[in-house]
Design a protein around this motif. Structure first.
Motif, PDB file in Angstrom:
ATOM      1  N   ILE A 244      35.956  39.103  43.653  1.00 41.80           N
ATOM      2  CA  ILE A 244      37.403  39.323  43.732  1.00 41.80           C
ATOM      3  C   ILE A 244      38.160  38.006  43.561  1.00 41.80           C
ATOM      4  O   ILE A 244      39.129  37.917  42.792  1.00 41.80           O
ATOM      5  CB  ILE A 244      37.763  39.981  45.078  1.00 41.80           C
ATOM      6  N   ILE A 245      37.703  36.971  44.278  1.00 35.31           N
ATOM      7  CA  ILE A 245      38.365  35.661  44.193  1.00 35.31           C
ATOM      8  C   ILE A 245      38.289  35.107  42.771  1.00 35.31           C
ATOM      9  O   ILE A 245      39.283  34.596  42.240  1.00 35.31           O
ATOM     10  CB  ILE A 245      37.731  34.671  45.187  1.00 35.31           C
ATOM     11  N   ALA A 246      37.110  35.225  42.160  1.00 36.89           N
ATOM     12  CA  ALA A 246      36.919  34.691  40.811  1.00 36.89           C
ATOM     13  C   ALA A 246      37.771  35.433  39.785  1.00 36.89           C
ATOM     14  O   ALA A 246      38.338  34.815  38.876  1.00 36.89           O
ATOM     15  CB  ALA A 246      35.443  34.767  40.418  1.00 36.89           C
ATOM     16  N   THR A 251      42.135  35.111  36.108  1.00 35.18           N
ATOM     17  CA  THR A 251      43.347  35.692  35.523  1.00 35.18           C
ATOM     18  C   THR A 251      44.505  34.705  35.594  1.00 35.18           C
ATOM     19  O   THR A 251      45.267  34.533  34.627  1.00 35.18           O
ATOM     20  CB  THR A 251      43.720  36.990  36.255  1.00 35.18           C
ATOM     21  N   PHE A 252      44.631  34.039  36.723  1.00 34.79           N
ATOM     22  CA  PHE A 252      45.715  33.084  36.933  1.00 34.79           C
ATOM     23  C   PHE A 252      45.616  31.912  35.964  1.00 34.79           C
ATOM     24  O   PHE A 252      46.575  31.587  35.253  1.00 34.79           O
ATOM     25  CB  PHE A 252      45.684  32.579  38.381  1.00 34.79           C
ATOM     26  N   PHE A 253      44.444  31.273  35.878  1.00 35.49           N
ATOM     27  CA  PHE A 253      44.294  30.092  35.025  1.00 35.49           C
ATOM     28  C   PHE A 253      44.234  30.455  33.538  1.00 35.49           C
ATOM     29  O   PHE A 253      44.691  29.680  32.699  1.00 35.49           O
ATOM     30  CB  PHE A 253      43.061  29.293  35.437  1.00 35.49           C
ATOM     31  N   PHE A 254      43.703  31.627  33.230  1.00 38.79           N
ATOM     32  CA  PHE A 254      43.695  32.077  31.839  1.00 38.79           C
ATOM     33  C   PHE A 254      45.125  32.290  31.356  1.00 38.79           C
ATOM     34  O   PHE A 254      45.478  31.939  30.225  1.00 38.79           O
ATOM     35  CB  PHE A 254      42.884  33.366  31.702  1.00 38.79           C
ATOM     36  N   ILE A 275      35.312  29.087  35.675  1.00 42.51           N
ATOM     37  CA  ILE A 275      35.349  30.339  36.431  1.00 42.51           C
ATOM     38  C   ILE A 275      34.736  31.472  35.614  1.00 42.51           C
ATOM     39  O   ILE A 275      34.035  32.342  36.150  1.00 42.51           O
ATOM     40  CB  ILE A 275      36.794  30.691  36.834  1.00 42.51           C
ATOM     41  N   PHE A 276      34.970  31.456  34.307  1.00 47.17           N
ATOM     42  CA  PHE A 276      34.418  32.489  33.441  1.00 47.17           C
ATOM     43  C   PHE A 276      32.890  32.474  33.491  1.00 47.17           C
ATOM     44  O   PHE A 276      32.253  33.537  33.530  1.00 47.17           O
ATOM     45  CB  PHE A 276      34.898  32.285  32.001  1.00 47.17           C
ATOM     46  N   VAL A 280      30.429  35.594  34.516  1.00 50.83           N
ATOM     47  CA  VAL A 280      29.299  36.085  33.710  1.00 50.83           C
ATOM     48  C   VAL A 280      28.029  36.120  34.552  1.00 50.83           C
ATOM     49  O   VAL A 280      27.232  37.060  34.459  1.00 50.83           O
ATOM     50  CB  VAL A 280      29.102  35.214  32.451  1.00 50.83           C
ATOM     51  N   LEU A 281      27.838  35.110  35.394  1.00 52.59           N
ATOM     52  CA  LEU A 281      26.681  35.102  36.287  1.00 52.59           C
ATOM     53  C   LEU A 281      26.728  36.303  37.239  1.00 52.59           C
ATOM     54  O   LEU A 281      25.701  36.950  37.493  1.00 52.59           O
ATOM     55  CB  LEU A 281      26.625  33.806  37.085  1.00 52.59           C
ATOM     56  N   LEU A 282      27.908  36.594  37.759  1.00 55.87           N
ATOM     57  CA  LEU A 282      28.061  37.764  38.629  1.00 55.87           C
ATOM     58  C   LEU A 282      27.747  39.049  37.872  1.00 55.87           C
ATOM     59  O   LEU A 282      27.108  39.963  38.410  1.00 55.87           O
ATOM     60  CB  LEU A 282      29.490  37.815  39.183  1.00 55.87           C
TER      61      LEU A 282
END
Length: 356
Positions: A244-246, A251-254, A275-276, A280-282
């Motif tokens: 959720i945090i990621a 979204t914010f930084f993108f 963060i991306f 992807v790891l998640l």
């Protein structure tokens, strides 16, 4: 090589929309499985998983370069912002792969540069040589001796997308210096420091943002390999919360990186890329990927990267079709050429193995 100045103007875009918004998701999830609640893929960074992501990423990079030249861009506008995210995965997997090999193999650095040069630099030189010859014959472009030497060596880029080759060779050198002469614990931090040096050096010398906005993904891959067990435990324990945090942070930084122009946009792109990678790891931690088409593309991703822009120039310079279905023909041609080069380069490696 002639500069690609023309615009791609499709009379209708339905086929390219079907490709990127329907076919791509099907390719990603084909023959793949979602794990149940509290079940996780502990082989989330296996070669199969990473090759699938590489296969999808190289397709995104191609569509990114196509979308930058589409007029009007339409719904493909999102792809104009995805190039650096796809590149971030290649840098992450490069750092991760090097470190995993270093941890598993004794005398890992024996022949390190010869292996890297034969795998990365030699194909770069060969394809550039062929490009010079064909460009001279087809477009009548004149190359003097200095041009030839600079383009072959990479001192000048015959294809601006080739920056990645130079950047990854720099990171290979940094990796070698750090882990050859220092302890693993110290080397990983020195590598991060050298990445900061690279980052600010690129800015200071006036290089465009794509040279450095994904740079930190390489040491991130190294850290992931060294701390694999700790990373796995952390993902298991904090999966939902960090997801959720990621998602919110990305979204914010993108948004800042692509929707609000400013002098520090490359910084936002850098943060979004990091963060991306985590997102992807998640994703890989909950999905077991086994898409054969993406596995195939992942295995020839580097060759696709080396040839796709050159073929883009030639293909759309001579093909006058205006329907977006032409993109499929272009992709098929890129894949065939890349596959042939992959076989050629692997044949050369096999001969070397037999001789030794």
């Amino acid at each position: 090589m002639p500069t690609l100045t023309f615009k791609l103007i499709f009379s209708y875009r339905i086929f390219i929309y079907l490709l990127v918004f329907v076919l791509f998701p099907i390719l990603l999830f084909y023959n793949s499985s979602l794990l149940g609640v509290k079940s996780y893929n502990h082989e989330f960074l296996s070669k199969k998983s990473t090759d699938c992501i590489k296969g999808l990423s190289i397709l995104v990079i191609i569509l990114h370069h196509i979308s930058l030249r589409m007029q009007p861009v339409g719904f493909m506008g999102i792809y104009t912002c995805l190039g650096h995210l796809a590149v971030s995965m290649f840098l992450f997997f490069s750092g991760y792969g090097l470190m995993v090999s270093k941890l598993k193999k004794k005398n890992y650095f024996k022949g390190f540069f010869s292996k890297r040069l034969s795998k990365v630099y030699l194909p770069f030189v060969i394809i550039n040589a062929i490009t010079i010859i064909l460009t001279s014959l087809i477009f009548g472009t004149k190359f003097n001796l200095k041009d030839i030497i600079f383009y072959l060596s990479g001192l000048s880029l015959i294809d601006s997308t080739q920056w990645f080759v130079i950047a990854i060779l720099v990171f290979y050198l940094c990796f070698y210096v750090c882990f050859k002469f220092l302890s693993t614990n110290l080397a990983q931090h020195i590598l991060l420091f050298l990445t900061f040096v690279y980052f600010f050096a690129m800015i200071f010398m006036g290089f465009r943002e794509w040279w450095y906005n994904t740079a930190f993904c390489f040491p991130l891959g190294v850290y992931a390999a060294i701390n694999y067990d700790a990373l796995t435990k952390f993902l298991e324990k904090h999966y939902v919360k960090t997801l959720i945090i990621a998602l919110i942070a990305f979204t914010f930084f993108f948004f800042l990186a692509h929707m609000l122009p400013s002098a520090i946009m490359p910084l936002y792109q850098t943060i979004a890329s990091i963060i991306f990678v985590y997102l992807v790891l998640l994703f890989l931690f909950k999905f077991r990927l086994s898409s054969k088409p993406l596995l195939f593309l992942g295995n020839i991703a580097y060759e696709i990267y080396l040839v796709h822009m050159k073929i883009l120039v030639a293909f759309f310079s001579f093909i006058g079709a205006r329907g977006s279905y032409i993109v499929y023909l272009y992709l098929i041609l890129v894949i065939i050429v890349a596959f042939c080069f992959n076989k050629l380069f692997n044949l050369n490696k096999n001969k070397k193995v037999k001789l030794t």
